[in-house]
Design a protein around this motif. Structure first.
Motif, PDB file in Angstrom:
ATOM      1  N   ALA A 144      18.964  -4.651   1.912  1.00  0.00           N
ATOM      2  CA  ALA A 144      18.168  -5.330   2.259  1.00  0.00           C
ATOM      3  C   ALA A 144      17.955  -6.526   3.881  1.00  0.00           C
ATOM      4  O   ALA A 144      18.841  -7.274   2.510  1.00  0.00           O
ATOM      5  N   VAL A 145      17.501  -6.434   3.894  1.00  0.00           N
ATOM      6  CA  VAL A 145      17.115  -7.638   4.712  1.00  0.00           C
ATOM      7  C   VAL A 145      16.173  -8.944   4.361  1.00  0.00           C
ATOM      8  O   VAL A 145      14.796  -8.373   4.482  1.00  0.00           O
ATOM      9  N   GLN A 146      16.568  -9.484   3.219  1.00  0.00           N
ATOM     10  CA  GLN A 146      15.574 -10.550   2.088  1.00  0.00           C
ATOM     11  C   GLN A 146      16.838 -12.244   2.001  1.00  0.00           C
ATOM     12  O   GLN A 146      17.422 -11.768   1.977  1.00  0.00           O
ATOM     13  N   GLN A 147      16.175 -12.608   2.245  1.00  0.00           N
ATOM     14  CA  GLN A 147      16.330 -13.978   1.737  1.00  0.00           C
ATOM     15  C   GLN A 147      18.159 -14.211   0.755  1.00  0.00           C
ATOM     16  O   GLN A 147      18.700 -14.895   0.858  1.00  0.00           O
ATOM     17  N   VAL A 191       1.012  -1.310  -0.033  1.00  0.00           N
ATOM     18  CA  VAL A 191      -0.342  -0.373  -0.259  1.00  0.00           C
ATOM     19  C   VAL A 191       1.364   1.271  -0.412  1.00  0.00           C
ATOM     20  O   VAL A 191       1.494   1.149   0.479  1.00  0.00           O
ATOM     21  N   GLY A 192       0.896   2.461  -0.915  1.00  0.00           N
ATOM     22  CA  GLY A 192       1.544   3.114  -0.792  1.00  0.00           C
ATOM     23  C   GLY A 192       0.288   4.458  -0.737  1.00  0.00           C
ATOM     24  O   GLY A 192      -0.478   4.474  -1.427  1.00  0.00           O
ATOM     25  N   TRP A 193       0.654   5.398   0.006  1.00  0.00           N
ATOM     26  CA  TRP A 193       0.093   6.848   0.749  1.00  0.00           C
ATOM     27  C   TRP A 193       0.436   7.620   1.083  1.00  0.00           C
ATOM     28  O   TRP A 193       1.528   7.782   1.887  1.00  0.00           O
ATOM     29  N   TYR A 194      -0.966   9.203   0.703  1.00  0.00           N
ATOM     30  CA  TYR A 194       0.230   9.928   1.374  1.00  0.00           C
ATOM     31  C   TYR A 194      -0.825  10.590   2.221  1.00  0.00           C
ATOM     32  O   TYR A 194      -1.508  10.597   2.252  1.00  0.00           O
ATOM     33  N   SER A 195       0.037  11.296   2.823  1.00  0.00           N
ATOM     34  CA  SER A 195      -0.189  11.890   4.344  1.00  0.00           C
ATOM     35  C   SER A 195       0.328  13.737   4.039  1.00  0.00           C
ATOM     36  O   SER A 195       0.893  14.266   2.634  1.00  0.00           O
ATOM     37  N   ALA A 196       1.117  14.127   5.017  1.00  0.00           N
ATOM     38  CA  ALA A 196       0.822  15.876   5.305  1.00  0.00           C
ATOM     39  C   ALA A 196       2.284  15.454   4.364  1.00  0.00           C
ATOM     40  O   ALA A 196       3.330  16.333   4.218  1.00  0.00           O
ATOM     41  N   GLN A 197       3.543  14.576   4.335  1.00  0.00           N
ATOM     42  CA  GLN A 197       4.417  14.664   4.534  1.00  0.00           C
ATOM     43  C   GLN A 197       4.283  14.607   2.763  1.00  0.00           C
ATOM     44  O   GLN A 197       4.255  14.028   2.346  1.00  0.00           O
ATOM     45  N   PRO A 198       6.165  15.191   2.670  1.00  0.00           N
ATOM     46  CA  PRO A 198       6.324  15.283   0.762  1.00  0.00           C
ATOM     47  C   PRO A 198       6.339  14.095   0.760  1.00  0.00           C
ATOM     48  O   PRO A 198       5.308  13.378  -1.356  1.00  0.00           O
ATOM     49  N   ASN A 199       7.022  12.570  -0.042  1.00  0.00           N
ATOM     50  CA  ASN A 199       7.260  11.664  -0.190  1.00  0.00           C
ATOM     51  C   ASN A 199       5.586  10.724   0.682  1.00  0.00           C
ATOM     52  O   ASN A 199       5.578  11.101   1.868  1.00  0.00           O
ATOM     53  N   PRO A 200       5.443   9.540  -0.278  1.00  0.00           N
ATOM     54  CA  PRO A 200       4.002   8.510   0.238  1.00  0.00           C
ATOM     55  C   PRO A 200       4.911   7.840   0.840  1.00  0.00           C
ATOM     56  O   PRO A 200       6.268   7.724   0.976  1.00  0.00           O
ATOM     57  N   GLY A 201       4.029   7.150   1.929  1.00  0.00           N
ATOM     58  CA  GLY A 201       4.531   6.134   2.796  1.00  0.00           C
ATOM     59  C   GLY A 201       4.527   4.802   1.922  1.00  0.00           C
ATOM     60  O   GLY A 201       3.172   4.641   0.797  1.00  0.00           O
ATOM     61  N   VAL A 202       5.289   3.723   2.269  1.00  0.00           N
ATOM     62  CA  VAL A 202       4.909   2.854   1.216  1.00  0.00           C
ATOM     63  C   VAL A 202       5.271   1.331   2.774  1.00  0.00           C
ATOM     64  O   VAL A 202       5.792   1.272   3.243  1.00  0.00           O
ATOM     65  N   PHE A 203       3.627   1.092   2.486  1.00  0.00           N
ATOM     66  CA  PHE A 203       4.060  -0.530   3.559  1.00  0.00           C
ATOM     67  C   PHE A 203       3.802  -1.427   2.449  1.00  0.00           C
ATOM     68  O   PHE A 203       2.762  -1.703   1.770  1.00  0.00           O
ATOM     69  N   ARG A 204       4.892  -2.085   2.889  1.00  0.00           N
ATOM     70  CA  ARG A 204       4.957  -3.481   1.938  1.00  0.00           C
ATOM     71  C   ARG A 204       4.826  -4.975   2.808  1.00  0.00           C
ATOM     72  O   ARG A 204       5.212  -4.997   3.430  1.00  0.00           O
ATOM     73  N   GLU A 222      15.944  -2.009  -5.963  1.00  0.00           N
ATOM     74  CA  GLU A 222      16.286  -2.788  -4.834  1.00  0.00           C
ATOM     75  C   GLU A 222      16.244  -4.757  -4.703  1.00  0.00           C
ATOM     76  O   GLU A 222      16.155  -5.125  -4.585  1.00  0.00           O
ATOM     77  N   GLY A 223      15.021  -4.371  -6.064  1.00  0.00           N
ATOM     78  CA  GLY A 223      13.837  -5.784  -6.400  1.00  0.00           C
ATOM     79  C   GLY A 223      14.858  -7.273  -7.727  1.00  0.00           C
ATOM     80  O   GLY A 223      15.909  -5.868  -8.245  1.00  0.00           O
ATOM     81  N   SER A 224      13.879  -7.944  -7.577  1.00  0.00           N
ATOM     82  CA  SER A 224      14.131  -8.293  -9.216  1.00  0.00           C
ATOM     83  C   SER A 224      13.251  -8.593 -10.014  1.00  0.00           C
ATOM     84  O   SER A 224      13.667  -9.433 -10.694  1.00  0.00           O
ATOM     85  N   THR A 225      12.572  -8.089 -10.235  1.00  0.00           N
ATOM     86  CA  THR A 225      11.269  -8.155 -10.601  1.00  0.00           C
ATOM     87  C   THR A 225      11.388  -7.197 -11.909  1.00  0.00           C
ATOM     88  O   THR A 225      11.888  -6.031 -11.998  1.00  0.00           O
ATOM     89  N   GLN A 242       9.635 -11.649  -1.922  1.00  0.00           N
ATOM     90  CA  GLN A 242      10.030  -9.881  -0.750  1.00  0.00           C
ATOM     91  C   GLN A 242       9.865  -8.866  -0.908  1.00  0.00           C
ATOM     92  O   GLN A 242       9.067  -8.981  -2.252  1.00  0.00           O
ATOM     93  N   GLN A 243       9.876  -8.374   0.189  1.00  0.00           N
ATOM     94  CA  GLN A 243       9.559  -7.146  -0.003  1.00  0.00           C
ATOM     95  C   GLN A 243       9.680  -6.194  -0.798  1.00  0.00           C
ATOM     96  O   GLN A 243       9.339  -5.500  -1.607  1.00  0.00           O
ATOM     97  N   SER A 244      11.161  -6.125  -1.244  1.00  0.00           N
ATOM     98  CA  SER A 244      11.540  -5.287  -2.356  1.00  0.00           C
ATOM     99  C   SER A 244      10.959  -5.954  -4.099  1.00  0.00           C
ATOM    100  O   SER A 244      11.202  -4.671  -4.951  1.00  0.00           O
ATOM    101  N   ASN A 245      10.554  -7.110  -3.986  1.00  0.00           N
ATOM    102  CA  ASN A 245       9.464  -7.090  -5.119  1.00  0.00           C
ATOM    103  C   ASN A 245       8.283  -6.848  -4.596  1.00  0.00           C
ATOM    104  O   ASN A 245       7.274  -6.878  -6.273  1.00  0.00           O
ATOM    105  N   CYS A 246       7.722  -6.595  -3.741  1.00  0.00           N
ATOM    106  CA  CYS A 246       6.154  -5.772  -4.295  1.00  0.00           C
ATOM    107  C   CYS A 246       6.025  -3.708  -4.393  1.00  0.00           C
ATOM    108  O   CYS A 246       7.009  -3.537  -4.424  1.00  0.00           O
ATOM    109  N   HIS A 247       4.632  -4.461  -4.964  1.00  0.00           N
ATOM    110  CA  HIS A 247       4.528  -2.718  -5.479  1.00  0.00           C
ATOM    111  C   HIS A 247       3.504  -2.164  -4.329  1.00  0.00           C
ATOM    112  O   HIS A 247       3.006  -2.692  -3.567  1.00  0.00           O
ATOM    113  N   PRO A 248       3.941  -0.905  -4.247  1.00  0.00           N
ATOM    114  CA  PRO A 248       3.966  -0.122  -5.063  1.00  0.00           C
ATOM    115  C   PRO A 248       5.674   0.559  -4.804  1.00  0.00           C
ATOM    116  O   PRO A 248       6.166   0.018  -3.878  1.00  0.00           O
ATOM    117  N   PHE A 249       6.102   0.535  -6.613  1.00  0.00           N
ATOM    118  CA  PHE A 249       7.593   0.536  -6.329  1.00  0.00           C
ATOM    119  C   PHE A 249       7.254   2.240  -5.489  1.00  0.00           C
ATOM    120  O   PHE A 249       6.984   3.060  -6.302  1.00  0.00           O
TER     121      PHE A 249
END
Lengths: 276, 276, 276, 276
Positions: D93-96, C46-59, C138-141, C95-102
């Motif tokens: 990153a800490v990933q497998q 999930v990516g979401w915009y709050s009061a910060q300039p850049n969005p948060g990303v929870f993966r 960061e990821g491999s996708t 792995q987290q680094s392969n999860c969207h959104p980037f």
């Protein structure tokens, strides 16, 4: 609500057992054919016996289809007695301590089904567990409490009687709480030498359960099947659903039955709960 | 054996609170200065109040220093009341349901310390939990059973009395099992309006606990400190160990004390267990 | 092969957006109606915009239907611009680094589909990424390399042109490797102010994509729908599949289209790859 | 920045190797004595050879001290050649897919140290990897790119020469980017028959590395040591730091050395990078 497999026989590669069949347990984790849920992605577990007295248990909260370590272990471990389980949670947390099989000393236990309205009866069931065993309960599932009840009622001595007592007790507690059909179950348990598999439900409409038929006949019919050809004559599988479409390979376990597998023997006993 | 932090005051960024201080809780997760263990890497948790009636709880089994989602949440969430905890397990499984803070409706609870020889007393303690609350126990820790005992003894009505009764009961059960010093604790609990923090141990040598001193004096002394400057006058921190080296910023909470933080008030009450 | 959702409008609870609709994205993670795969259980983000300039990303690598922290975050976070994605891996690691959104600075990117025979073309594609951006992969996708190609071709300046160039380049490299239909895609990208959504595939048979129709008409027709009633007039959703069965609520995005959503405007532009 | 262990000899229980020594690798994961970091809690990995041609690799992002599956595997797996690694991330990153050992066909590779300012040189290094190998790079670490460079420079044919060329190339690229001491390393690699261990750093002050001395002498001195007594005469360990305090059991590997372990032979070769 879960699928499982219990193997005994000549040592086999876990990969041959868990990954290679057409409708392998790993395939079932994503697309079960006969399960109450098509997806069994809430963790999995494998128990296997090696040269050690107690079995190893590898459990993970990841879906079985994704777990790389399961694949690595499966390629490199061989065992003559394997329990494997894929989980579809009926509400309790997805955490390793809630994954089957559960272990107590030499014993493994796995369960497909549920104790209905578990939150309502959990305390009464937990209090009936032998005090010395109580602190060993690690997770929060109905299935683990069921295991510890069976141990309390003598699982290590007389397996069918202990499970009958545990089920009778669960039904009794459930009915006192106004629950119509307190238990739905297929269960497998083993001490490393013999496997006992149970198919039962209070409503008499139990989850599916099958046992493999005679291996040598199957080997003659299917000379190209790699898993089959590697098996000894006394190899036996008990499974929630057939691992493939080989005609004649699988026989349904009847309702209200305990199947006892020891060496090449696989005998049916009638099963009914013992009133408390 | 764990470190924690309880904040109340004007809404702050969780990042300012958890990551930016010199000796932040995230730093402590790898290198605690005053903890019984230097590494607190067995999971963590954050509880925070937003516009919802009940607080959010984000818990993970990863070490806090590694968890990317903790960092993301911390950058974007602001709250006027935050509990945060880093765990060093005393034996129970590393799983989300064993991470603090625990939540019950509006209430949060976190604990540093242990109930000694917990396996020996677990059943007696669990049986004393109000039957209606029993099925809500999700994990396997001493700390969560302690929380449910406090709820059973009236935590929602009279907090110091309920905790005193729970501790008295735990000591009584422990001593009946021949355990010399049954409990070691610093505990924080809140309903979203008031925070109660306790420092106590049966042996009278309790884990470290500090409260922040007057914010306005500190703001005057340290005009460049970002976290400080953003705080309202009534902001208060209670922490297992100081978050930095600001002289005069921290005052130790005495042994056998309950600290009640409500708005800018932070009062000490004597605390002693109530005999069962 | 993945499902996603892009929301813009008045701030909404992530819970209302991700959990409450009948065919919510979390429901789709287990049982997608229109996806190439019914199970999208290989992580989510999930990516979401709050009061910060850049969005948060929870993966997370857990299935969305199981992740407790996703539910906690969703109850407590509100945002006026949300990207959410559930993954069905086409082969690369879970792995987290392969999860969207980037994320890159203010930008988010998510993709449903694939670059065909990615191992064969990966090196050629990676080499075309701007050297200064290369270490940020960061990821491999395939999806992340696609994002960095779009950034290389000017995503921050002219979005439809940059994506057209990236797709043209990918098709060119693929065809030079003998791959017939090099790309299959629905893509969404945003800078926090405008969302661009693309539906395209080399073979002209693209994954499903829908946009919400006029909110005020829908609000009038469905006065009991909680999510709808909370939305501002300019709220817009772009989704892989409709979130429910409201007749008239969803309009298919045509093949080879770029949908530009800015405030209440949601305009279709023809989309075709630019030859390299 | 990581600790590792390479074992060859008679088949041993992984538990005896990884858990039982006083300063075992699992103990080092929490409290390393000689490491650049005391905590190595950013994941771990074990590679082991069984009857299969290629080794198994079990990797996890959890701290080794917490991972129950590592303990289960260790109790039940025995192997005559084991690589094990505990990680302290230097930023990736800490990933497998970032956990060591890395595997390519029969080959394993693990690394303690770093390629300095890796983001600055990553692209140049990745581009030098043989194009056919490039898509096999799964993670984002310097250590894995180093492995693929060694493979590119002929690791499967002449190991000391291939590593010398890879290190020479890394130093050359680093210096062209103005990096003073481009590499710090202890590395181990094996094909299942021979192990090559390297100790080197551009600055000549390398991470610690030790080899076990003659087993039969040690067995005579320490008749009660379980691990020792089970070992064959040709058993050899190469470790980042001694596994205990047995006097005379460990000999430091000199700076700029390649140690070749084949059967009971463990020979030192001078090691220096080959200019590109």
């Amino acid at each position: 609500m879960c699928r499982w497999l219990a193997y005994s026989g000549s040592p086999v590669s876990l990969e041959d057992l868990l990954f290679k069949p057409t409708n392998s347990l790993v395939v079932q984790s994503k697309h079960s054919r006969l399960g109450a849920e098509t997806t069994n992605g809430d963790g999995f577990g494998v128990g296997w016996y090696s040269a050690q007295p107690n079995p190893g248990v590898f459990r993970s909260t990841e879906p079985a289809w994704n777990d790389r370590n399961l694949r690595e272990l499966s390629v490199h471990a061989r065992s003559g007695r394997v329990f494997a389980h894929i989980r579809a949670s009926t509400g309790t947390a997805v955490q390793q301590s809630n994954c089957h099989p559960f272990r107590h000393d030499r014993w493994l236990w796995m369960h497909n089904g549920l104790i209905r309205d578990f939150p309502a009866v959990k305390r009464d069931l937990a209090l009936a567990v032998e005090p010395g065993l109580f602190p060993d309960i690690e997770g929060s599932t109905d299935s683990e409490v069921f295991f510890y009840l069976a141990l309390t009622f003598g699982l290590e001595q007389d397996q069918p009687a202990a499970v009958a007592s545990a089920v009778g007790f669960i039904e009794d507690v459930g009915r006192r709480h106004g629950i119509e059909n307190p238990i739905q179950m297929t269960v497998a348990t083993t001490n490393g030498d013999t496997t006992w598999a149970f198919r039962y439900s209070s409503e008499g409409v139990s989850r599916s359960l099958f046992r493999s038929t005679d291996i040598s006949t199957l080997q003659a019919h299917f000379p190209d099947n790699v898993l089959l050809q590697g098996l000894s004559e006394d190899a036996r599988l008990v499974v929630s659903e057939p691992l493939g479409d080989l005609q004649g390979a699988w026989e349904e376990v009847p309702e209200s039955t305990c199947l006892v597998v020891h060496g090449g023997e696989a005998d049916f006993l009638a099963f009914s709960p013992t009133a408390a």
